[in-house]
Motif scaffolding. Structure first.
Motif, mmCIF file in Angstrom:
data_model
loop_
_atom_site.group_PDB
_atom_site.id
_atom_site.type_symbol
_atom_site.label_atom_id
_atom_site.label_comp_id
_atom_site.label_asym_id
_atom_site.label_seq_id
_atom_site.Cartn_x
_atom_site.Cartn_y
_atom_site.Cartn_z
ATOM 1 N N ALA A 121 -21.294 -9.148 3.113
ATOM 2 C CA ALA A 121 -20.789 -10.166 4.040
ATOM 3 C C ALA A 121 -19.280 -10.062 4.176
ATOM 4 N N PHE A 122 -18.750 -10.476 5.319
ATOM 5 C CA PHE A 122 -17.319 -10.389 5.575
ATOM 6 C C PHE A 122 -16.853 -11.627 6.334
ATOM 7 N N VAL A 123 -15.554 -11.871 6.292
ATOM 8 C CA VAL A 123 -14.967 -13.012 6.979
ATOM 9 C C VAL A 123 -14.941 -12.737 8.473
ATOM 10 N N THR A 124 -15.286 -13.727 9.257
ATOM 11 C CA THR A 124 -15.250 -13.582 10.705
ATOM 12 C C THR A 124 -14.865 -14.922 11.324
ATOM 13 N N GLY A 125 -14.886 -14.981 12.647
ATOM 14 C CA GLY A 125 -14.557 -16.231 13.324
ATOM 15 C C GLY A 125 -13.067 -16.413 13.531
ATOM 16 N N SER A 126 -12.705 -17.595 13.956
ATOM 17 C CA SER A 126 -11.311 -17.921 14.237
ATOM 18 C C SER A 126 -11.098 -19.417 14.035
ATOM 19 N N PRO A 127 -9.990 -19.789 13.387
ATOM 20 C CA PRO A 127 -8.920 -18.919 12.896
ATOM 21 C C PRO A 127 -9.238 -18.324 11.525
ATOM 22 N N ILE A 128 -8.469 -17.295 11.163
ATOM 23 C CA ILE A 128 -8.487 -16.727 9.819
ATOM 24 C C ILE A 128 -7.052 -16.793 9.301
ATOM 25 N N PHE A 129 -6.898 -17.331 8.096
ATOM 26 C CA PHE A 129 -5.565 -17.477 7.513
ATOM 27 C C PHE A 129 -5.439 -16.597 6.273
ATOM 28 N N LEU A 130 -4.366 -15.822 6.219
ATOM 29 C CA LEU A 130 -4.000 -15.036 5.046
ATOM 30 C C LEU A 130 -2.923 -15.817 4.300
ATOM 31 N N TYR A 131 -3.189 -16.124 3.052
ATOM 32 C CA TYR A 131 -2.280 -16.955 2.251
ATOM 33 C C TYR A 131 -1.719 -16.130 1.100
ATOM 34 N N VAL A 132 -0.376 -16.048 1.025
ATOM 35 C CA VAL A 132 0.303 -15.290 -0.027
ATOM 36 C C VAL A 132 1.208 -16.250 -0.784
ATOM 37 N N LYS A 133 1.017 -16.349 -2.096
ATOM 38 C CA LYS A 133 1.735 -17.346 -2.886
ATOM 39 C C LYS A 133 2.581 -16.722 -3.986
ATOM 40 N N ASP A 134 3.751 -17.329 -4.193
ATOM 41 C CA ASP A 134 4.644 -16.977 -5.296
ATOM 42 C C ASP A 134 4.560 -18.099 -6.336
ATOM 43 N N GLY A 135 5.554 -18.172 -7.191
ATOM 44 C CA GLY A 135 5.620 -19.236 -8.180
ATOM 45 C C GLY A 135 6.601 -20.319 -7.771
ATOM 46 N N ASN A 136 7.891 -20.058 -8.017
ATOM 47 C CA ASN A 136 8.913 -21.063 -7.726
ATOM 48 C C ASN A 136 9.977 -20.571 -6.760
ATOM 49 N N ILE A 140 7.784 -20.592 -1.233
ATOM 50 C CA ILE A 140 6.712 -20.459 -2.216
ATOM 51 C C ILE A 140 5.428 -19.987 -1.556
ATOM 52 N N HIS A 141 5.214 -20.430 -0.323
ATOM 53 C CA HIS A 141 3.949 -20.163 0.358
ATOM 54 C C HIS A 141 4.173 -19.461 1.698
ATOM 55 N N TYR A 142 3.495 -18.344 1.887
ATOM 56 C CA TYR A 142 3.394 -17.692 3.194
ATOM 57 C C TYR A 142 1.969 -17.898 3.709
ATOM 58 N N ILE A 143 1.853 -18.309 4.957
ATOM 59 C CA ILE A 143 0.548 -18.405 5.604
ATOM 60 C C ILE A 143 0.624 -17.655 6.923
ATOM 61 N N PHE A 144 -0.288 -16.721 7.126
ATOM 62 C CA PHE A 144 -0.350 -15.959 8.368
ATOM 63 C C PHE A 144 -1.691 -16.228 9.044
ATOM 64 N N GLU A 145 -1.651 -16.604 10.307
ATOM 65 C CA GLU A 145 -2.871 -16.667 11.096
ATOM 66 C C GLU A 145 -3.067 -15.296 11.729
ATOM 67 N N ILE A 146 -4.197 -14.663 11.433
ATOM 68 C CA ILE A 146 -4.400 -13.279 11.852
ATOM 69 C C ILE A 146 -5.673 -13.137 12.689
ATOM 70 N N VAL A 147 -5.639 -12.146 13.560
ATOM 71 C CA VAL A 147 -6.846 -11.708 14.252
ATOM 72 C C VAL A 147 -7.388 -10.534 13.451
ATOM 73 N N TRP A 148 -8.564 -10.701 12.875
ATOM 74 C CA TRP A 148 -9.070 -9.740 11.894
ATOM 75 C C TRP A 148 -10.582 -9.639 12.010
ATOM 76 N N ASN A 149 -11.099 -8.425 11.931
ATOM 77 C CA ASN A 149 -12.554 -8.251 12.026
ATOM 78 C C ASN A 149 -13.259 -8.382 10.680
ATOM 79 N N GLY A 150 -12.484 -8.697 9.631
ATOM 80 C CA GLY A 150 -13.068 -8.898 8.314
ATOM 81 C C GLY A 150 -13.326 -7.634 7.534
ATOM 82 N N LYS A 151 -13.086 -6.463 8.161
ATOM 83 C CA LYS A 151 -13.374 -5.189 7.509
ATOM 84 C C LYS A 151 -12.152 -4.273 7.404
#
Length: 217
Positions: A121-136, A140-151
Protein backbone atom coordinates in the motif's frame (compact mmCIF):
# COMPACT_ATOMS: atom_id res chain seq x y z
CA UNK A 1 21.15 -1.07 -45.34
CA UNK A 2 22.73 -1.53 -41.92
CA UNK A 3 22.38 2.20 -41.24
CA UNK A 4 18.61 1.91 -41.74
CA UNK A 5 18.45 -0.92 -39.26
CA UNK A 6 20.50 0.97 -36.72
CA UNK A 7 18.38 4.10 -37.12
CA UNK A 8 15.17 2.13 -36.64
CA UNK A 9 16.49 0.34 -33.61
CA UNK A 10 17.76 3.55 -32.07
CA UNK A 11 14.33 5.09 -32.56
CA UNK A 12 12.69 2.20 -30.76
CA UNK A 13 15.22 2.36 -27.93
CA UNK A 14 14.59 6.10 -27.52
CA UNK A 15 10.85 5.52 -27.42
CA UNK A 16 11.26 2.81 -24.82
CA UNK A 17 13.42 5.09 -22.69
CA UNK A 18 10.84 7.84 -22.90
CA UNK A 19 8.13 5.44 -21.73
CA UNK A 20 10.13 4.03 -18.84
CA UNK A 21 11.87 7.19 -17.62
CA UNK A 22 8.93 8.54 -15.58
CA UNK A 23 9.30 5.52 -13.30
CA UNK A 24 12.70 6.85 -12.23
CA UNK A 25 11.39 10.27 -11.20
CA UNK A 26 12.26 11.61 -7.77
CA UNK A 27 11.22 14.65 -5.78
CA UNK A 28 14.24 16.42 -4.29
CA UNK A 29 13.86 19.15 -1.67
CA UNK A 30 17.07 21.08 -0.96
CA UNK A 31 16.86 23.77 1.72
CA UNK A 32 20.48 24.88 1.34
CA UNK A 33 20.12 28.63 0.83
CA UNK A 34 20.23 32.01 2.58
CA UNK A 35 17.60 33.43 4.88
CA UNK A 36 15.30 30.46 5.08
CA UNK A 37 11.98 31.99 6.11
CA UNK A 38 8.43 32.44 4.85
CA UNK A 39 9.62 34.80 2.11
CA UNK A 40 12.10 32.37 0.59
CA UNK A 41 10.92 31.37 -2.93
CA UNK A 42 9.21 28.00 -2.93
CA UNK A 43 10.78 27.06 -6.27
CA UNK A 44 14.24 27.35 -4.72
CA UNK A 45 13.51 24.36 -2.51
CA UNK A 46 13.09 21.68 -5.14
CA UNK A 47 14.26 20.31 -8.45
CA UNK A 48 10.59 19.75 -9.27
CA UNK A 49 8.88 22.98 -8.11
CA UNK A 50 5.53 21.91 -9.57
CA UNK A 51 5.43 19.11 -6.99
CA UNK A 52 5.80 21.61 -4.13
CA UNK A 53 2.42 23.20 -3.55
CA UNK A 54 3.15 25.02 -0.33
CA UNK A 55 5.39 25.01 2.69
CA UNK A 56 5.41 26.20 6.27
CA UNK A 57 8.38 26.87 8.56
CA UNK A 58 7.36 27.39 12.16
CA UNK A 59 8.29 27.12 15.82
CA UNK A 60 4.65 26.98 16.93
CA UNK A 61 4.22 24.40 19.68
CA UNK A 62 7.91 24.31 20.52
CA UNK A 63 10.00 21.15 20.16
CA UNK A 64 7.11 18.73 20.60
CA UNK A 65 6.34 16.31 17.76
CA UNK A 66 3.48 17.37 15.51
CA UNK A 67 0.41 15.17 15.36
CA UNK A 68 -2.20 15.15 12.61
CA UNK A 69 -4.11 17.79 14.57
CA UNK A 70 -1.03 20.04 14.67
CA UNK A 71 -0.43 19.70 10.92
CA UNK A 72 -4.07 20.64 10.31
CA UNK A 73 -3.79 23.64 12.63
CA UNK A 74 -0.68 25.03 10.90
CA UNK A 75 -1.79 24.34 7.33
CA UNK A 76 -5.47 25.11 7.74
CA UNK A 77 -6.56 21.76 6.29
CA UNK A 78 -9.98 20.78 7.60
CA UNK A 79 -10.31 17.13 6.58
CA UNK A 80 -9.20 13.85 8.10
CA UNK A 81 -5.42 13.44 8.17
CA UNK A 82 -3.35 10.37 9.06
CA UNK A 83 0.36 9.98 9.78
CA UNK A 84 0.99 7.03 7.48
CA UNK A 85 4.75 6.79 7.80
CA UNK A 86 7.51 8.04 10.08
CA UNK A 87 11.26 7.45 10.02
CA UNK A 88 13.51 8.56 12.88
CA UNK A 89 17.18 9.46 12.87
CA UNK A 90 17.83 6.27 14.85
CA UNK A 91 16.53 4.19 11.94
CA UNK A 92 13.20 3.43 13.57
CA UNK A 93 10.14 3.32 11.32
CA UNK A 94 6.49 3.39 12.28
CA UNK A 95 3.00 4.06 10.99
CA UNK A 96 0.43 2.02 9.06
CA UNK A 97 2.65 1.97 5.96
CA UNK A 98 6.00 1.38 7.66
CA UNK A 99 6.59 -1.83 5.72
CA UNK A 100 5.86 -0.11 2.40
CA UNK A 101 8.64 2.46 2.85
CA UNK A 102 11.18 0.29 4.64
CA UNK A 103 14.07 1.58 2.50
CA UNK A 104 13.83 5.07 3.98
CA UNK A 105 16.60 6.59 6.10
CA UNK A 106 18.15 9.74 7.58
CA UNK A 107 21.88 10.18 7.00
CA UNK A 108 24.84 12.55 6.40
CA UNK A 109 25.05 13.91 9.95
CA UNK A 110 21.25 13.78 10.08
CA UNK A 111 20.97 16.57 7.50
CA UNK A 112 19.62 14.47 4.60
CA UNK A 113 16.89 11.89 4.22
CA UNK A 114 15.27 9.63 1.66
CA UNK A 115 11.75 8.23 1.54
CA UNK A 116 11.86 5.10 -0.59
CA UNK A 117 8.87 2.96 -1.57
CA UNK A 118 9.26 -0.81 -1.73
CA UNK A 119 5.94 -2.54 -2.23
CA UNK A 120 2.42 -2.79 -0.89
CA UNK A 121 0.00 0.00 0.00
CA UNK A 122 1.10 3.58 -0.64
CA UNK A 123 0.02 7.11 0.23
CA UNK A 124 -2.30 8.74 -2.28
CA UNK A 125 -4.93 11.46 -2.50
CA UNK A 126 -4.64 15.14 -1.76
CA UNK A 127 -3.31 16.88 0.17
CA UNK A 128 -0.13 15.05 1.17
CA UNK A 129 2.13 16.70 3.73
CA UNK A 130 5.83 15.96 4.23
CA UNK A 131 6.86 16.86 7.78
CA UNK A 132 10.53 17.33 8.74
CA UNK A 133 11.33 18.02 12.40
CA UNK A 134 14.38 19.19 14.32
CA UNK A 135 14.80 19.58 18.07
CA UNK A 136 15.24 23.15 19.26
CA UNK A 137 16.69 24.92 16.23
CA UNK A 138 14.61 27.44 14.36
CA UNK A 139 12.62 26.62 12.39
CA UNK A 140 11.77 23.55 14.43
CA UNK A 141 9.16 22.32 11.97
CA UNK A 142 9.15 22.17 8.17
CA UNK A 143 5.90 21.19 6.47
CA UNK A 144 5.71 20.74 2.70
CA UNK A 145 2.50 20.16 0.79
CA UNK A 146 3.54 17.95 -2.12
CA UNK A 147 2.06 16.42 -5.23
CA UNK A 148 3.23 12.82 -4.94
CA UNK A 149 2.18 9.48 -6.38
CA UNK A 150 3.22 7.68 -3.20
CA UNK A 151 5.91 5.66 -4.98
CA UNK A 152 8.54 8.01 -6.35
CA UNK A 153 11.55 8.61 -4.11
CA UNK A 154 11.64 11.76 -2.00
CA UNK A 155 15.11 13.15 -1.25
CA UNK A 156 15.69 15.82 1.41
CA UNK A 157 19.00 17.67 1.48
CA UNK A 158 20.76 20.09 3.84
CA UNK A 159 18.13 20.38 6.57
CA UNK A 160 19.67 22.43 9.38
CA UNK A 161 23.03 22.02 7.62
CA UNK A 162 26.18 23.45 9.17
CA UNK A 163 26.95 25.73 6.21
CA UNK A 164 23.64 27.53 6.74
CA UNK A 165 24.82 28.87 10.09
CA UNK A 166 28.25 30.30 9.45
CA UNK A 167 30.00 26.95 9.56
CA UNK A 168 28.57 25.79 12.89
CA UNK A 169 26.22 22.92 13.58
CA UNK A 170 22.67 24.17 13.21
CA UNK A 171 20.76 21.12 14.33
CA UNK A 172 19.75 17.83 12.81
CA UNK A 173 16.71 15.98 11.57
CA UNK A 174 14.84 14.29 14.38
CA UNK A 175 12.35 12.50 12.16
CA UNK A 176 10.45 12.74 8.87
CA UNK A 177 6.76 11.89 8.45
CA UNK A 178 4.24 11.59 5.65
CA UNK A 179 0.67 12.72 6.41
CA UNK A 180 -2.13 12.01 3.96
CA UNK A 181 -5.80 11.38 3.48
CA UNK A 182 -5.95 7.96 1.79
CA UNK A 183 -3.95 4.99 0.55
CA UNK A 184 -3.81 2.88 -2.59
CA UNK A 185 -2.72 -0.69 -3.21
CA UNK A 186 -0.36 -2.11 -5.79
CA UNK A 187 1.53 -5.30 -6.52
CA UNK A 188 4.15 -3.50 -8.60
CA UNK A 189 7.49 -2.39 -7.23
CA UNK A 190 9.22 0.91 -8.18
CA UNK A 191 11.07 0.86 -11.46
CA UNK A 192 9.16 -2.18 -12.68
CA UNK A 193 6.66 -1.43 -15.48
CA UNK A 194 3.03 -2.31 -14.94
CA UNK A 195 1.16 -4.72 -17.23
CA UNK A 196 0.43 -2.13 -19.92
CA UNK A 197 4.00 -0.93 -19.98
CA UNK A 198 5.27 -4.50 -20.22
CA UNK A 199 3.07 -5.16 -23.26
CA UNK A 200 4.30 -1.95 -24.91
CA UNK A 201 7.95 -2.83 -24.35
CA UNK A 202 7.39 -6.38 -25.59
CA UNK A 203 5.75 -5.00 -28.73
CA UNK A 204 8.73 -2.74 -29.41
CA UNK A 205 11.09 -5.68 -28.96
CA UNK A 206 9.17 -7.76 -31.47
CA UNK A 207 9.08 -4.82 -33.89
CA UNK A 208 12.84 -4.46 -33.61
CA UNK A 209 13.32 -8.16 -34.25
CA UNK A 210 11.06 -7.92 -37.31
CA UNK A 211 13.12 -5.04 -38.70
CA UNK A 212 16.34 -6.99 -38.27
CA UNK A 213 14.93 -10.04 -40.07
CA UNK A 214 13.47 -7.89 -42.86
CA UNK A 215 16.65 -6.04 -43.66
CA UNK A 216 18.98 -9.03 -43.31
CA UNK A 217 17.20 -11.26 -45.87
Amino acid sequence: MKSKIHASLLGLVALGAALVSPLANALTINVDGPNLNTDFPLAAYGTNPAALQNRWETDVGGPGNYSSADIKLVTGFGGTLTEYFKVGNDGSQSGPLASSYSGSSIFNNQEDFTISYGSGAFVTGSPIFLYVKDGNNSPIHYIFEIVWNGKETINGLNFWAADLNGGTDNGAISHVSIFGTSTGTSTNTPGVPDGGMTVALLGMGLAALGLVRRFTR
